[in-house]
Design an enzyme around this catalytic site. Structure first.
Site, mmCIF file in Angstrom:
data_model
loop_
_atom_site.group_PDB
_atom_site.id
_atom_site.type_symbol
_atom_site.label_atom_id
_atom_site.label_comp_id
_atom_site.label_asym_id
_atom_site.label_seq_id
_atom_site.Cartn_x
_atom_site.Cartn_y
_atom_site.Cartn_z
ATOM 1 C CE LYS A 39 -1.771 1.489 4.111
ATOM 2 N NZ LYS A 39 -1.522 2.877 4.490
ATOM 3 C CG ASN A 40 2.162 2.672 3.600
ATOM 4 O OD1 ASN A 40 1.003 2.996 3.312
ATOM 5 N ND2 ASN A 40 2.544 2.380 4.834
ATOM 6 N NE ARG A 110 -1.633 12.184 8.095
ATOM 7 C CZ ARG A 110 -1.225 13.399 8.396
ATOM 8 N NH1 ARG A 110 -2.043 14.260 8.920
ATOM 9 N NH2 ARG A 110 0.035 13.752 8.197
ATOM 10 C CB CYS A 134 -5.491 10.914 11.065
ATOM 11 S SG CYS A 134 -3.941 10.176 11.539
ATOM 12 N NE ARG A 139 0.034 10.026 10.190
ATOM 13 C CZ ARG A 139 -0.319 9.041 9.366
ATOM 14 N NH1 ARG A 139 -1.480 8.456 9.509
ATOM 15 N NH2 ARG A 139 0.490 8.663 8.402
ATOM 16 C CB ILE A 141 2.673 17.912 6.404
ATOM 17 C CG1 ILE A 141 1.729 19.104 6.279
ATOM 18 C CG2 ILE A 141 1.894 16.606 6.299
ATOM 19 C CD1 ILE A 141 1.158 19.242 4.872
ATOM 20 C CG ASP A 142 6.457 20.096 11.266
ATOM 21 O OD1 ASP A 142 6.015 18.944 11.049
ATOM 22 O OD2 ASP A 142 7.256 20.340 12.178
ATOM 23 C CG ASP A 325 2.814 0.863 9.501
ATOM 24 O OD1 ASP A 325 2.371 1.715 10.293
ATOM 25 O OD2 ASP A 325 3.151 1.141 8.331
ATOM 26 N NE ARG A 417 -7.264 4.324 5.358
ATOM 27 C CZ ARG A 417 -6.522 5.193 6.010
ATOM 28 N NH1 ARG A 417 -6.786 5.486 7.250
ATOM 29 N NH2 ARG A 417 -5.509 5.776 5.421
HETATM 30 N N1 EPU Z 1 5.904 14.107 11.481
HETATM 31 C C1 EPU Z 1 5.978 15.419 11.843
HETATM 32 N N2 EPU Z 1 6.128 16.350 10.857
HETATM 33 C C2 EPU Z 1 6.196 16.007 9.530
HETATM 34 C C3 EPU Z 1 6.113 14.661 9.174
HETATM 35 C C4 EPU Z 1 5.965 13.708 10.171
HETATM 36 O O1 EPU Z 1 5.924 15.770 13.023
HETATM 37 O O2 EPU Z 1 6.337 16.897 8.696
HETATM 38 C C5 EPU Z 1 5.719 13.081 12.521
HETATM 39 C C6 EPU Z 1 4.364 12.393 12.396
HETATM 40 O O3 EPU Z 1 3.354 13.128 13.055
HETATM 41 C C7 EPU Z 1 4.605 11.048 13.008
HETATM 42 C C8 EPU Z 1 6.082 10.766 12.676
HETATM 43 O O4 EPU Z 1 6.657 12.040 12.343
HETATM 44 O O5 EPU Z 1 4.470 11.134 14.397
HETATM 45 C C9 EPU Z 1 6.295 9.793 11.527
HETATM 46 O O6 EPU Z 1 5.695 10.281 10.358
HETATM 47 P P1 EPU Z 1 6.159 9.837 8.885
HETATM 48 O O7 EPU Z 1 6.165 11.063 8.053
HETATM 49 O O8 EPU Z 1 7.403 9.038 8.954
HETATM 50 O O9 EPU Z 1 4.970 8.885 8.468
HETATM 51 P P2 EPU Z 1 3.936 9.079 7.286
HETATM 52 O O10 EPU Z 1 4.647 9.347 6.028
HETATM 53 O O11 EPU Z 1 2.855 9.995 7.713
HETATM 54 C C10 EPU Z 1 4.047 6.547 6.611
HETATM 55 C C11 EPU Z 1 3.064 5.442 6.395
HETATM 56 C C12 EPU Z 1 2.522 4.962 7.739
HETATM 57 C C13 EPU Z 1 3.690 4.497 8.575
HETATM 58 C C14 EPU Z 1 4.725 5.626 8.733
HETATM 59 C C15 EPU Z 1 5.967 5.232 9.497
HETATM 60 C C16 EPU Z 1 2.104 5.941 4.249
HETATM 61 C C17 EPU Z 1 0.912 6.339 3.478
HETATM 62 N N3 EPU Z 1 1.962 5.908 5.565
HETATM 63 O O12 EPU Z 1 3.317 7.607 7.235
HETATM 64 O O13 EPU Z 1 1.663 3.866 7.448
HETATM 65 O O14 EPU Z 1 3.228 4.096 9.833
HETATM 66 O O15 EPU Z 1 5.117 6.087 7.409
HETATM 67 O O16 EPU Z 1 6.559 4.145 8.895
HETATM 68 O O17 EPU Z 1 3.150 5.663 3.686
HETATM 69 C C18 EPU Z 1 -0.103 2.357 7.828
HETATM 70 O O18 EPU Z 1 0.159 1.855 6.728
HETATM 71 O O19 EPU Z 1 -0.902 1.822 8.654
HETATM 72 C C19 EPU Z 1 0.534 3.623 8.201
HETATM 73 C C20 EPU Z 1 0.060 4.408 9.170
#
Ligand code: EPU
Length: 445
Positions: A39-40, A110, A134, A139, A141-142, A325, A417
């Site tokens: 998925k990811n 997201r 969420c 979460r 995106i800063d 995960d 999902r």
């Molecule tokens: N974070 C920030 N600021 C940012 C980006 C992230 O504070 O700008 C924080 C997030 O709030 C979180 C942590 O950093 O607490 C990790 O976030 P990350 O960006 O690494 O994760 P993501 O890209 O939002 C993806 C996967 C998740 C998986 C995580 C970690 C996708 C669509 N989602 O999320 O998958 O848990 O990486 O490996 O790729 C799932 O599949 O169930 C799932 C949640």
């Protein structure tokens, strides 16, 4: 409208059925299960097709609802998608003419924000609904924004939307991420492939899905080195061309079935194929410490049921650490271990919600901030439980496989999902799992 009519409308609403997953515990699993595409990975590869005007073919795409949402995002941007077969998408991005990811889709998923980098690369601008929180927490995106700003993108937020503008072009630079964020690394790579000069991402995320993304972009003509290491170097190019690419197998789906096998496999064990076991290194190591017998076979693993599960301490970390995960699924195992385990969640602030549902099945779990202290019990008992999120929901179904009696897992849209035909695959292994329609339990007075 008269009062009687209004109340009869309400009664009609009340009988609306919802789907739940009903599990009868106690059946031994056997045979082979083949996992779907990741998925990811698939979601980001779909977004990345925007960078190469024309028709890109993606193979091994999982047929799950998150992929359907990303399809809607791309269609909203003007792309067309042909479903060549259930797992092959031909995405035509030549007529893309919009740069907006709307609120209704970002609120659903997201990961829709993954189109920000590609839209900046293709059009020099993007308008993305702010994702908000969420069920895994705030979460933010800063880091995506700070990194893109360093490449020369300016940002404005208005009415719940982020307006990103790079119409004067993006330029390569060094971006040091405060945390190895998966999404930020991906958005930065997808923008930097079209920036002028060289971008270096320091403290980049190293997940296998990032390597898959870089592999496809390189086939398209990008110049990316170091994906899968903490330093990724991207030399910008003037254009990218469409390709055919096969999505890697889903390591988390595989891990979920490995836990199912460790709990419920019959004497011969089960095979889980369609993924690269190296992508699950730390999970396999921890499971081995728990006494689970796992053998690597071509394209997957063979797992046997554990006679006795040893307790384990785990903390979730970015790859190659233990993946967040897989935290819920392994907590199910530890809840039946012979002793106490401590599971520490370092990635998401709100990922223990499923634990209180598991407690309803007889587990003994105490949550202290971001630690779960799990005291092993000798059995679960089937119960009605609610799936709080994707991985927690799948973990509850797996727990139901060994629970005494019947477990009903509701709110299974979360599971849809990310798991393709979850029930059918479990039934294929011999489990007694059914998707059934029941009156919505949350409508009862
Ligand atoms: N974070 C920030 N600021 C940012 C980006 C992230 O504070 O700008 C924080 C997030 O709030 C979180 C942590 O950093 O607490 C990790 O976030 P990350 O960006 O690494 O994760 P993501 O890209 O939002 C993806 C996967 C998740 C998986 C995580 C970690 C996708 C669509 N989602 O999320 O998958 O848990 O990486 O490996 O790729 C799932 O599949 O169930 C799932 C949640």
């Amino acid at each position: 409208m008269c009062v009687a009519c209004r109340s009869s409308d309400r009664d009609q609403e009340r009988v609306q059925p919802v789907d739940i997953i009903r599990v009868q515990g106690g059946n031994a699993l056997s045979g082979t299960v083949h996992v779907s595409g990741a998925k990811n990975s698939a979601l980001k590869l779909m977004a990345a097709t925007l960078l190469a005007p024309g028709v890109t073919t993606l193979e091994n795409v999982p047929n799950i609802s998150d992929v359907h949402v990303m399809g809607k995002v791309l269609k909203g941007l003007g792309c067309s998608i042909e479903v060549a077969d259930e797992h092959t998408l031909k995405i035509d991005t030549s007529s893309a003419d919009s740069w907006e990811a709307p609120y209704n889709l970002v609120a659903k998923m997201r990961a829709s924000t993954a189109v920000m980098g590609p839209l900046l690369g293709r059009f020099g601008r993007a308008k993305i609904a702010m994702p908000g929180g969420c069920n895994l927490g705030a979460r933010k995106i800063d880091m995506h924004i700070l990194g893109l700003e360093a490449l020369g993108v300016s940002f404005d937020t208005q009415h719940g939307y982020i307006f990103a503008d790079a119409e004067d072009g993006m330029h390569g630079t060094v971006v040091t991420l405060e945390f190895a964020s998966v999404g930020a690394t991906e958005n930065l790579i997808m923008a930097a492939v079209r920036a002028k000069g060289t971008t270096i991402i320091d403290n980049a995320a190293r997940e296998p899905e990032i390597v898959d993304l870089a592999d496809m972009l390189n086939k398209m003509g990008a110049k990316i080195e170091g994906a899968g290491t903490p330093v990724v170097t991207i030399e910008g190019v003037d254009e990218l061309h469409p390709v055919t690419h096969r999505v890697i197998g889903d390591r988390i789906e595989a891990g979920t079935f490995i836990v199912a096998g460790a709990l419920a496999a019959g004497e011969d064990g089960i095979d889980i194929t369609g993924f690269n076991p190296h992508h699950l290194g730390m999970v396999l190591k921890k499971l081995e410490i728990m006494g689970i017998d796992i053998e690597r076979i071509p394209d997957g693993v063979h797992v046997r049921r554990a006679e006795r599960i040893a307790p384990v301490d785990i903390q979730t970390l970015p790859f190659p650490g233990f993946p967040t995960d897989m935290q819920a699924q392994v907590m199910v195992l530890s809840a039946l271990a012979d002793g106490n385990s401590v599971i520490t969640e370092n990635i998401f602030e709100n990922r223990f919600m499923f634990a209180s549902e598991l407690v309803r099945m007889g587990a003994q779990i105490r949550i202290e901030s971001h630690h779960a202290i799990v005291r092993g019990v000798d059995h679960f008992s089937g119960a009605q439980v609610v799936s709080p999120d994707l991985r927690g929901g799948a973990a509850l179904v797996v727990a139901g496989l060994v629970a005494e009696g019947e477990t009903d897992v509701s709110a299974i849209h979360h599971i849809d999902r990310g798991y393709e035909r979850f029930c059918e695959k479990l039934v294929g292994l011999g489990a007694r799992v059914d998707r059934v329609s029941v009156p919505d339990p949350s409508d009862e007075d």
